[in-house]
Design an enzyme around this catalytic site. Sequence first.
Site, PDB file in Angstrom:
ATOM      1  N   ASP A   1      -2.951  -9.335   4.615  1.00 57.75           N
ATOM      2  CA  ASP A   1      -1.909  -9.623   3.630  1.00 57.75           C
ATOM      3  C   ASP A   1      -0.818 -10.435   4.324  1.00 57.75           C
ATOM      4  O   ASP A   1      -0.497 -10.180   5.468  1.00 57.75           O
ATOM      5  CB  ASP A   1      -1.239  -8.329   3.115  1.00 57.75           C
ATOM      6  CG  ASP A   1      -2.259  -7.298   2.694  1.00 57.75           C
ATOM      7  OD1 ASP A   1      -3.239  -7.699   2.062  1.00 57.75           O
ATOM      8  OD2 ASP A   1      -2.052  -6.114   3.003  1.00 57.75           O
TER       9      ASP A   1
ATOM     10  N   GLU B   1       1.742   0.711   7.343  1.00 60.73           N
ATOM     11  CA  GLU B   1       0.948  -0.413   6.847  1.00 60.73           C
ATOM     12  C   GLU B   1       1.196  -1.652   7.701  1.00 60.73           C
ATOM     13  O   GLU B   1       0.331  -2.499   7.847  1.00 60.73           O
ATOM     14  CB  GLU B   1       1.289  -0.714   5.371  1.00 60.73           C
ATOM     15  CG  GLU B   1       0.704  -2.035   4.898  1.00 60.73           C
ATOM     16  CD  GLU B   1       0.355  -2.091   3.424  1.00 60.73           C
ATOM     17  OE1 GLU B   1       0.660  -1.147   2.695  1.00 60.73           O
ATOM     18  OE2 GLU B   1      -0.238  -3.096   3.025  1.00 60.73           O
ATOM     19  N   GLU B   2       2.402  -1.739   8.250  1.00 63.52           N
ATOM     20  CA  GLU B   2       2.782  -2.962   8.967  1.00 63.52           C
ATOM     21  C   GLU B   2       2.387  -2.967  10.443  1.00 63.52           C
ATOM     22  O   GLU B   2       2.657  -3.939  11.136  1.00 63.52           O
ATOM     23  CB  GLU B   2       4.289  -3.191   8.841  1.00 63.52           C
ATOM     24  CG  GLU B   2       4.788  -3.310   7.400  1.00 63.52           C
ATOM     25  CD  GLU B   2       4.100  -4.430   6.601  1.00 63.52           C
ATOM     26  OE1 GLU B   2       3.759  -5.467   7.186  1.00 63.52           O
ATOM     27  OE2 GLU B   2       3.889  -4.234   5.389  1.00 63.52           O
TER      28      GLU B   2
ATOM     29  N   ASP C   1       4.197   3.527   4.062  1.00 65.42           N
ATOM     30  CA  ASP C   1       4.152   2.135   3.634  1.00 65.42           C
ATOM     31  C   ASP C   1       5.607   1.793   3.333  1.00 65.42           C
ATOM     32  O   ASP C   1       6.158   2.199   2.307  1.00 65.42           O
ATOM     33  CB  ASP C   1       3.277   1.966   2.383  1.00 65.42           C
ATOM     34  CG  ASP C   1       3.127   0.489   2.021  1.00 65.42           C
ATOM     35  OD1 ASP C   1       3.888  -0.328   2.566  1.00 65.42           O
ATOM     36  OD2 ASP C   1       2.252   0.159   1.204  1.00 65.42           O
TER      37      ASP C   1
ATOM     38  N   LEU D   1       7.325  -0.810   2.465  1.00 62.67           N
ATOM     39  CA  LEU D   1       7.653  -1.539   1.235  1.00 62.67           C
ATOM     40  C   LEU D   1       6.356  -1.950   0.554  1.00 62.67           C
ATOM     41  O   LEU D   1       5.704  -2.919   0.961  1.00 62.67           O
ATOM     42  CB  LEU D   1       8.521  -2.760   1.548  1.00 62.67           C
ATOM     43  CG  LEU D   1       9.479  -3.178   0.430  1.00 62.67           C
ATOM     44  CD1 LEU D   1      10.372  -2.036  -0.029  1.00 62.67           C
ATOM     45  CD2 LEU D   1      10.333  -4.344   0.859  1.00 62.67           C
ATOM     46  N   ASP D   2       5.984  -1.183  -0.444  1.00 62.56           N
ATOM     47  CA  ASP D   2       4.716  -1.441  -1.135  1.00 62.56           C
ATOM     48  C   ASP D   2       4.954  -2.278  -2.393  1.00 62.56           C
ATOM     49  O   ASP D   2       6.002  -2.148  -3.034  1.00 62.56           O
ATOM     50  CB  ASP D   2       4.056  -0.118  -1.525  1.00 62.56           C
ATOM     51  CG  ASP D   2       2.726  -0.352  -2.207  1.00 62.56           C
ATOM     52  OD1 ASP D   2       1.810  -0.835  -1.527  1.00 62.56           O
ATOM     53  OD2 ASP D   2       2.619  -0.089  -3.416  1.00 62.56           O
TER      54      ASP D   2
ATOM     55  N   GLU E   1      -0.765   5.201   1.272  1.00 66.41           N
ATOM     56  CA  GLU E   1      -0.531   4.878  -0.140  1.00 66.41           C
ATOM     57  C   GLU E   1      -1.028   6.023  -1.035  1.00 66.41           C
ATOM     58  O   GLU E   1      -0.284   6.535  -1.874  1.00 66.41           O
ATOM     59  CB  GLU E   1      -1.188   3.546  -0.510  1.00 66.41           C
ATOM     60  CG  GLU E   1      -0.473   2.364   0.153  1.00 66.41           C
ATOM     61  CD  GLU E   1      -1.125   1.001  -0.061  1.00 66.41           C
ATOM     62  OE1 GLU E   1      -0.408  -0.003   0.085  1.00 66.41           O
ATOM     63  OE2 GLU E   1      -2.324   0.918  -0.319  1.00 66.41           O
TER      64      GLU E   1
HETATM   65  P1  AHM Z   1       0.393  -4.110  -0.840  1.00 63.91           P
HETATM   66  O1  AHM Z   1       0.375  -2.947   0.098  1.00 63.91           O
HETATM   67  O2  AHM Z   1      -0.046  -5.379  -0.211  1.00 63.91           O
HETATM   68  O3  AHM Z   1       1.688  -4.243  -1.564  1.00 63.91           O
HETATM   69  O4  AHM Z   1      -0.772  -3.789  -1.916  1.00 63.91           O
HETATM   70  C1  AHM Z   1      -0.708  -2.620  -2.637  1.00 63.91           C
HETATM   71  C2  AHM Z   1      -0.448  -2.948  -4.074  1.00 63.91           C
HETATM   72  C3  AHM Z   1      -0.095  -1.777  -4.941  1.00 63.91           C
HETATM   73  O5  AHM Z   1       1.283  -1.537  -4.954  1.00 63.91           O
HETATM   74  C4  AHM Z   1      -0.575  -2.231  -6.277  1.00 63.91           C
HETATM   75  O6  AHM Z   1      -0.837  -1.180  -7.152  1.00 63.91           O
HETATM   76  C5  AHM Z   1      -1.797  -3.011  -5.932  1.00 63.91           C
HETATM   77  O7  AHM Z   1      -1.642  -3.454  -4.598  1.00 63.91           O
HETATM   78  C6  AHM Z   1      -1.965  -4.208  -6.788  1.00 63.91           C
HETATM   79  O8  AHM Z   1      -3.101  -4.891  -6.385  1.00 63.91           O
HETATM   80  P2  AHM Z   1      -3.718  -6.064  -7.287  1.00 63.91           P
HETATM   81  O9  AHM Z   1      -2.779  -7.200  -7.205  1.00 63.91           O
HETATM   82  O10 AHM Z   1      -5.054  -6.352  -6.672  1.00 63.91           O
HETATM   83  O11 AHM Z   1      -3.858  -5.528  -8.687  1.00 63.91           O
HETATM   84 MG    MG Z   2       1.122  -1.211   0.406  1.00 61.65          MG
END
Ligand code: AHM
Ligand code: MG
Length: 339
Positions: free
Chosen positions: A82, A111-112, A130, A132-133, A289
Amino acid sequence: MQRSTNKTNAPSIESSRIAQSIGSALDRFIKNNQNQFQYASGELSQLLRDIALASKVVNREVNKAGLIDIMGPMGTQNLGGDHQQKLDVLANIRFTRALAKGGEVCALISEESDSFVDLNNEGKYVIAIDPLDGSSNIDVNVSIGTIFSIYRRKTQPGTPIQSIDILQKGSEQVAAGYVLYGSSTMLVYTTGHGVNGFTYEPSLGEYFLSHPDLKMPEGGKIYSINEGLSNAFSKPVLDYIQYCKSQNYTARYIGSLVADFHRNMLKGGIYIYPATSKDGSGKLRLMYECNALAFISEQADGMATDGKQRILDVEIKDLHQRTAFYVGSKKMVEKAMSY
Ligand code: AHM
Ligand code: MG
């Protein structure tokens, strides 16, 4: 008028006591409920206080994100590929710093960070976070969140950290919570004695109890899933979506797990991120998560599964392990599982 004899509808003495604390500042609430925690009382209070403090700093940064040049990609990628946003990185720094200073946490899984961070202290707790999710929502002023799980370390504090301290199943969490940076900022957490929600009052810089003893409605009419991916869904998932449509359920999908979960928690609903033909294990991360939200949902009378078993019972093999995730109102998750 006939008097109801349904005892399960009567609030327990404990939930009435919590309800009476409505409006209490977070610190006071933590102190008043310390005796619910099975380990030394001050430790968890300090830890929750550290998390609350870091969340206030992150909240400030989230709120001013549109004003100063802290938005946009860093140009680096985390382990999952990501793109890291500056705010993700900042939030990671804020939480790591607050927890390192507090001294209760010896290791941090984030996560980071590719591997766990050894905070080199005698802390008795391990945290998975996590910071900042909902990264796709950072730049577009949509709600985002922090998710955390707290574990008791298994080996002697002060000795080198072992994998048994780190790779603990969700059922071993001693506390978990999330912060939602939304139209207002909320901290919601459990220590295994129900779930309580606190709303942040920015002018006072304090969280106040606003949602005592939160319970998820048993059923609901909201389904949250990224239907854009439906070409990669299995037939049972597609059939369940069809069932939701046949019932005229409402589709709501923010794409920020904390925000989607929180809405379903209050209104009743199901959140699904299934395994897909592209991601055989789903997208979401078990340790930082899904486990926390699974613990919270169960404490609020909801349910969380990976489609085959209870999320909290899933063995952890890897810090960044992914899982399919079905979470929300018990009856809705049960219905989805029947497919
Ligand atoms: P992230 O950790 O990169 O933010 O990804 C997690 C997020 C969740 O908050 C969310 O429900 C989901 O990814 C959305 O994924 P998508 O865009 O595939 O629907
Ligand atoms: Mg996340």
